[in-house]
Design a protein around this motif. Structure first.
Motif, PDB file in Angstrom:
ATOM      1  N   PHE A  99      68.197  50.441  17.911  1.00 44.47           N
ATOM      2  CA  PHE A  99      67.149  51.096  17.116  1.00 44.47           C
ATOM      3  C   PHE A  99      66.241  50.109  16.391  1.00 44.47           C
ATOM      4  N   GLU A 100      66.465  48.825  16.580  1.00 44.80           N
ATOM      5  CA  GLU A 100      65.671  47.816  15.881  1.00 44.80           C
ATOM      6  C   GLU A 100      64.195  47.897  16.303  1.00 44.80           C
ATOM      7  N   LYS A 101      63.300  47.595  15.346  1.00 46.02           N
ATOM      8  CA  LYS A 101      61.865  47.566  15.628  1.00 46.02           C
ATOM      9  C   LYS A 101      61.264  46.320  15.001  1.00 46.02           C
ATOM     10  N   ALA A 102      60.412  45.649  15.750  1.00 45.62           N
ATOM     11  CA  ALA A 102      59.764  44.445  15.239  1.00 45.62           C
ATOM     12  C   ALA A 102      58.935  44.773  14.006  1.00 45.62           C
ATOM     13  N   ASN A 103      59.079  43.948  12.973  1.00 43.87           N
ATOM     14  CA  ASN A 103      58.269  44.038  11.751  1.00 43.87           C
ATOM     15  C   ASN A 103      58.431  45.368  11.023  1.00 43.87           C
ATOM     16  N   VAL A 128      68.193  65.015   6.667  1.00 45.46           N
ATOM     17  CA  VAL A 128      68.481  63.997   7.665  1.00 45.46           C
ATOM     18  C   VAL A 128      69.929  64.155   8.132  1.00 45.46           C
ATOM     19  N   ASN A 129      70.165  63.989   9.442  1.00 46.58           N
ATOM     20  CA  ASN A 129      71.499  64.118  10.033  1.00 46.58           C
ATOM     21  C   ASN A 129      71.988  62.776  10.553  1.00 46.58           C
ATOM     22  N   ALA A 130      73.300  62.560  10.448  1.00 48.98           N
ATOM     23  CA  ALA A 130      73.902  61.289  10.835  1.00 48.98           C
ATOM     24  C   ALA A 130      74.185  61.233  12.333  1.00 48.98           C
ATOM     25  N   LEU A 131      74.248  59.997  12.848  1.00 44.82           N
ATOM     26  CA  LEU A 131      74.625  59.735  14.231  1.00 44.82           C
ATOM     27  C   LEU A 131      76.130  59.527  14.300  1.00 44.82           C
ATOM     28  N   LYS A 132      76.811  60.224  15.205  1.00 42.71           N
ATOM     29  CA  LYS A 132      78.243  60.025  15.422  1.00 42.71           C
ATOM     30  C   LYS A 132      78.414  58.857  16.373  1.00 42.71           C
ATOM     31  N   PHE A 158      69.079  54.645   8.929  1.00 46.40           N
ATOM     32  CA  PHE A 158      69.687  55.883   9.413  1.00 46.40           C
ATOM     33  C   PHE A 158      71.131  55.962   8.922  1.00 46.40           C
ATOM     34  N   PHE A 159      71.660  57.179   8.895  1.00 45.42           N
ATOM     35  CA  PHE A 159      73.061  57.408   8.568  1.00 45.42           C
ATOM     36  C   PHE A 159      73.873  57.534   9.856  1.00 45.42           C
ATOM     37  N   ALA A 160      75.139  57.120   9.778  1.00 38.52           N
ATOM     38  CA  ALA A 160      76.053  57.248  10.903  1.00 38.52           C
ATOM     39  C   ALA A 160      77.436  57.649  10.404  1.00 38.52           C
ATOM     40  N   LEU A 161      78.190  58.314  11.268  1.00 34.62           N
ATOM     41  CA  LEU A 161      79.595  58.639  11.028  1.00 34.62           C
ATOM     42  C   LEU A 161      80.442  57.791  11.965  1.00 34.62           C
ATOM     43  N   SER A 209      60.886  53.268   9.247  1.00 36.48           N
ATOM     44  CA  SER A 209      61.228  54.531   9.914  1.00 36.48           C
ATOM     45  C   SER A 209      62.626  54.932   9.468  1.00 36.48           C
ATOM     46  N   PHE A 210      62.778  56.169   8.994  1.00 34.65           N
ATOM     47  CA  PHE A 210      64.101  56.718   8.672  1.00 34.65           C
ATOM     48  C   PHE A 210      64.408  57.748   9.748  1.00 34.65           C
ATOM     49  N   LEU A 211      65.529  57.550  10.448  1.00 37.83           N
ATOM     50  CA  LEU A 211      65.859  58.356  11.613  1.00 37.83           C
ATOM     51  C   LEU A 211      66.845  59.465  11.281  1.00 37.83           C
ATOM     52  N   SER A 212      66.746  60.562  12.022  1.00 39.09           N
ATOM     53  CA  SER A 212      67.717  61.652  12.000  1.00 39.09           C
ATOM     54  C   SER A 212      68.119  61.929  13.443  1.00 39.09           C
ATOM     55  N   PHE A 213      69.314  62.507  13.636  1.00 32.90           N
ATOM     56  CA  PHE A 213      69.847  62.671  14.986  1.00 32.90           C
ATOM     57  C   PHE A 213      70.280  64.112  15.242  1.00 32.90           C
ATOM     58  N   ASP A 214      70.070  64.573  16.482  1.00 31.31           N
ATOM     59  CA  ASP A 214      70.558  65.894  16.858  1.00 31.31           C
ATOM     60  C   ASP A 214      71.977  65.778  17.408  1.00 31.31           C
ATOM     61  N   GLY A 215      72.543  66.897  17.863  1.00 30.00           N
ATOM     62  CA  GLY A 215      73.918  66.905  18.332  1.00 30.00           C
ATOM     63  C   GLY A 215      74.160  66.063  19.562  1.00 30.00           C
ATOM     64  N   ASN A 216      73.097  65.711  20.273  1.00 18.70           N
ATOM     65  CA  ASN A 216      73.216  64.869  21.469  1.00 18.70           C
ATOM     66  C   ASN A 216      72.940  63.403  21.183  1.00 18.70           C
ATOM     67  N   GLY A 217      72.747  63.067  19.910  1.00 20.02           N
ATOM     68  CA  GLY A 217      72.493  61.682  19.544  1.00 20.02           C
ATOM     69  C   GLY A 217      71.062  61.239  19.741  1.00 20.02           C
ATOM     70  N   GLN A 218      70.145  62.192  19.955  1.00 21.55           N
ATOM     71  CA  GLN A 218      68.738  61.846  20.118  1.00 21.55           C
ATOM     72  C   GLN A 218      68.084  61.646  18.749  1.00 21.55           C
ATOM     73  N   ALA A 219      67.342  60.552  18.619  1.00 16.70           N
ATOM     74  CA  ALA A 219      66.761  60.190  17.330  1.00 16.70           C
ATOM     75  C   ALA A 219      65.367  60.763  17.147  1.00 16.70           C
ATOM     76  N   THR A 220      65.086  61.168  15.906  1.00 19.95           N
ATOM     77  CA  THR A 220      63.758  61.608  15.497  1.00 19.95           C
ATOM     78  C   THR A 220      63.415  60.911  14.189  1.00 19.95           C
ATOM     79  N   THR A 221      62.189  60.432  14.069  1.00 15.33           N
ATOM     80  CA  THR A 221      61.745  59.827  12.818  1.00 15.33           C
ATOM     81  C   THR A 221      61.332  60.925  11.852  1.00 15.33           C
ATOM     82  N   VAL A 222      62.053  61.027  10.722  1.00  9.88           N
ATOM     83  CA  VAL A 222      61.781  62.093   9.759  1.00  9.88           C
ATOM     84  C   VAL A 222      61.026  61.590   8.532  1.00  9.88           C
ATOM     85  N   LEU A 223      60.985  60.281   8.361  1.00 11.64           N
ATOM     86  CA  LEU A 223      60.259  59.703   7.224  1.00 11.64           C
ATOM     87  C   LEU A 223      59.756  58.335   7.657  1.00 11.64           C
TER      88      LEU A 223
END
Length: 219
Positions: free
Chosen positions: A58-62, A34-38, A67-70, A162-176
């Motif tokens: 990034f909030e989701k109902a219920n 998993v990668n952090a969001l800057k 996610f990690f952030a820097l 949902s556990f999120l990971s981020f690419d270099g452009n800050g785009q989120a992907t659900t990895v778990l």
């Protein structure tokens, strides 16, 4: 020529040091990286706690969204946000077990949602009304080598996570993800020990060659 060589050597030594200081590699449940969001601001500022809710986008109902952030000082933080707009009321009891890091921000501030230190880490109890959130930021990790176990107890109003990971452009992907809540193990290891072992030695060898050339030039 001597000044150019000296500057080149200094630059290479700095580069070698930066490679050794490569960011840590974080994995979930022993396998999923998993990668952090800057975020370029403080953890609390990005959490944007207003109207009794998190407002990171990034909030989701219920659901639990994690996610990690820097932050703007390159500190690493773990966000865990429960509930969201149009969601049900909910409550959750869970433990963050580990001997590294601490809770640095809680939604809601004050004693409304108890966060208590235990022999194994931190115990958290959240209760929130419909359409709102509860959550926290866990940070102040010492070094790049540490582990956390997130162990969930009783909960209601949570249908999944949902556990999120981020690419270099800050785009989120659900990895778990999953229905309900599953315990999550998190491991951080120094990235240079895994992906870039040979690069520092190569750079330093080149620096030594340049220093040798400078010595010959002086003679």
């Amino acid at each position: 020529m001597k000044n150019i060589l000296a500057k080149a050597v200094a630059a290479l030594v700095i580069l070698a040091s930066s490679v050794y200081a490569n960011a840590s590699i974080i994995t979930l449940n022993g396998s999923q990286e998993v990668n952090a969001l800057k975020i370029n601001e403080s953890f609390e500022s990005f959490y944007n706690f207003t109207n009794w809710s998190a407002n990171t986008g990034f909030e989701k109902a219920n659901e639990l969204v994690a996610f990690f952030a820097l932050d703007d000082m390159d500190n690493l933080g773990l966000y865990m946000i429960f509930g969201g707009p149009s969601g049900q009321a909910g409550n959750i009891v869970f433990d963050i077990n580990g001997n590294n890091g601490e809770v640095v921000f809680v939604d809601d501030p004050g004693d409304r949602d108890p966060v208590v230190s235990t022999a194994t880490g931190t115990n958290v109890k959240f209760t929130y009304v419909a359409g709102k959130t509860d959550g926290l930021v866990f940070s102040n990790f010492l070094g790049d080598f540490w582990g956390l176990d997130i162990v969930f107890g009783s909960f209601s109003g949570i249908d999944g996570y949902s556990f999120l990971s981020f690419d270099g452009n800050g785009q989120a992907t659900t990895v778990l993800s999953g229905t309900g809540l599953d315990d999550i193990s998190i491991l951080s290891v120094p990235g240079s020990n895994v992906t870039q072992v040979s690069a520092p030695s190569t750079i330093l060898m080149f620096a030594l060659v340049l220093m040798g050339m400078a010595t010959v030039r002086r003679r």
